[in-house]
Motif scaffolding. Structure first.
Motif, PDB file in Angstrom:
ATOM      1  N   LEU B  15      26.396 -84.346  14.345  1.00 41.11           N
ATOM      2  CA  LEU B  15      25.180 -83.565  14.598  1.00 41.11           C
ATOM      3  C   LEU B  15      24.008 -84.187  13.820  1.00 41.11           C
ATOM      4  N   HIS B  16      23.655 -85.399  14.202  1.00 33.62           N
ATOM      5  CA  HIS B  16      22.542 -86.100  13.543  1.00 33.62           C
ATOM      6  C   HIS B  16      21.230 -85.623  14.164  1.00 33.62           C
ATOM      7  N   ALA B  20      20.891 -82.928  17.158  1.00 38.16           N
ATOM      8  CA  ALA B  20      20.381 -81.601  16.768  1.00 38.16           C
ATOM      9  C   ALA B  20      19.134 -81.245  17.574  1.00 38.16           C
ATOM     10  N   SER B  21      18.271 -82.228  17.818  1.00 36.38           N
ATOM     11  CA  SER B  21      17.052 -81.966  18.590  1.00 36.38           C
ATOM     12  C   SER B  21      17.367 -81.603  20.039  1.00 36.38           C
ATOM     13  N   LEU B  23      20.144 -80.325  21.160  1.00 34.42           N
ATOM     14  CA  LEU B  23      20.778 -79.005  21.175  1.00 34.42           C
ATOM     15  C   LEU B  23      19.732 -77.897  20.991  1.00 34.42           C
ATOM     16  N   ALA B  24      18.804 -78.110  20.047  1.00 37.47           N
ATOM     17  CA  ALA B  24      17.777 -77.089  19.776  1.00 37.47           C
ATOM     18  C   ALA B  24      16.883 -76.879  20.999  1.00 37.47           C
ATOM     19  N   GLY B  45      20.594 -71.881  16.507  1.00 36.44           N
ATOM     20  CA  GLY B  45      20.698 -73.021  17.411  1.00 36.44           C
ATOM     21  C   GLY B  45      19.363 -73.647  17.765  1.00 36.44           C
ATOM     22  N   VAL B  48      16.169 -77.301  14.393  1.00 34.93           N
ATOM     23  CA  VAL B  48      16.739 -78.621  14.117  1.00 34.93           C
ATOM     24  C   VAL B  48      17.127 -78.732  12.637  1.00 34.93           C
ATOM     25  N   LEU B  51      20.304 -76.875  11.989  1.00 34.84           N
ATOM     26  CA  LEU B  51      21.458 -77.578  12.571  1.00 34.84           C
ATOM     27  C   LEU B  51      21.853 -78.782  11.723  1.00 34.84           C
ATOM     28  N   MET B  52      20.852 -79.476  11.164  1.00 34.47           N
ATOM     29  CA  MET B  52      21.172 -80.637  10.337  1.00 34.47           C
ATOM     30  C   MET B  52      21.869 -80.215   9.044  1.00 34.47           C
TER      31      MET B  52
END
Lengths: 147, 90
Positions: B15-16, B20-21, B23-24, B45, B48, B51-52
């Motif tokens: 989840l780099h 993350a971007s 997914l967000a 969610g 970003v 998530l990181m």
């Protein structure tokens, strides 16, 4: 942890650039001074290559431009705060004024996730971001981020 | 209505920032509240930064919970994104 890969000479407060390209060029210049074995051009290319895959503007006025390079041994960070937010195609469409750039060895995975988490841990705090935006000197900005 | 499932992070980089971007952005596109859990850490969610902070590495499992009008579709789509390695090659 951030001061492991961010040094004072890579921390620049209150600069003023007006476009995504100009600020990435400036960041590449700063990085080149720290990593003279890499050309500005090479650094800029790695950053632009990543932007092409999707903007690194992660929202809330923050961007994490980054590039993967085969010829560096450890992560180098460059923190730049622009006096005015500029268009950066961020995921929330907001302009960006805080740029934390990472140049990462291309073999690194696990450590990179830890680096990102360390940065995220600081930037999730709105008051902290406000302090970064208000920093008047490079020293002042460095003291805030490295605290 | 809550929908929940657990997915394995399969892409090499985990989840780099870009994963993350993506997914967000996906989470933002649904009328649903999306939460991710990994170990004892939890993240919205659509953030970003949050998530990181999960440090979701390859091989880890992440629990996704969605609630709201689009919850079912949001869970399905986000699950597919994770299973498809965030559209990454490796």
């Amino acid at each position: 942890m951030i001061n492991l890969f961010l040094s004072k000479d890579c921390t620049k407060a209150a600069v003023l650039f007006h476009s995504k390209k100009r600020i990435l060029e400036y960041i590449s210049q700063v990085a080149h001074q720290k990593l003279p074995e890499l050309s500005e051009h090479e650094i800029l290319n790695s950053l632009l290559k990543r932007e092409k895959l999707g903007s690194t503007g992660i929202g809330k006025g923050i961007a994490l431009p980054h590039g993967r390079l085969s010829n560096i041994e450890q992560t180098l960070a460059i923190l730049v705060v622009n006096e005015e937010p500029i268009a950066f195609d961020a995921i929330d469409d907001r302009p960006v004024d805080i740029f934390i750039t990472l140049l990462v060895p291309d073999v690194q995975c696990q450590t990179h996730l830890k680096t990102l988490a360390a940065i995220a841990d600081k930037l999730k705090d709105k008051q902290f971001c406000k302090k970064l935006r208000n920093a008047q000197s490079d020293q002042n900005l460095y003291d805030i981020i490295a605290d | 209505m809550h929908y929940q499932d657990t997915f394995l992070i399969e892409n090499r980089l985990g989840l780099h920032a870009r994963a993350a971007s993506v997914l967000a952005q996906l989470a933002l596109s649904f009328d649903a509240k999306v939460t991710l859990q990994q170990g004892d850490k939890e993240a919205d969610g659509d953030s970003v930064l949050a998530l990181m902070l999960l440090e979701g590495a390859q091989g880890k499992e992440v629990k996704v919970t969605c609630s709201g009008p689009d919850a079912e579709l949001a869970l399905k789509t986000i699950g597919e994104l994770i299973a498809n390695k965030f559209h990454e090659q490796e």
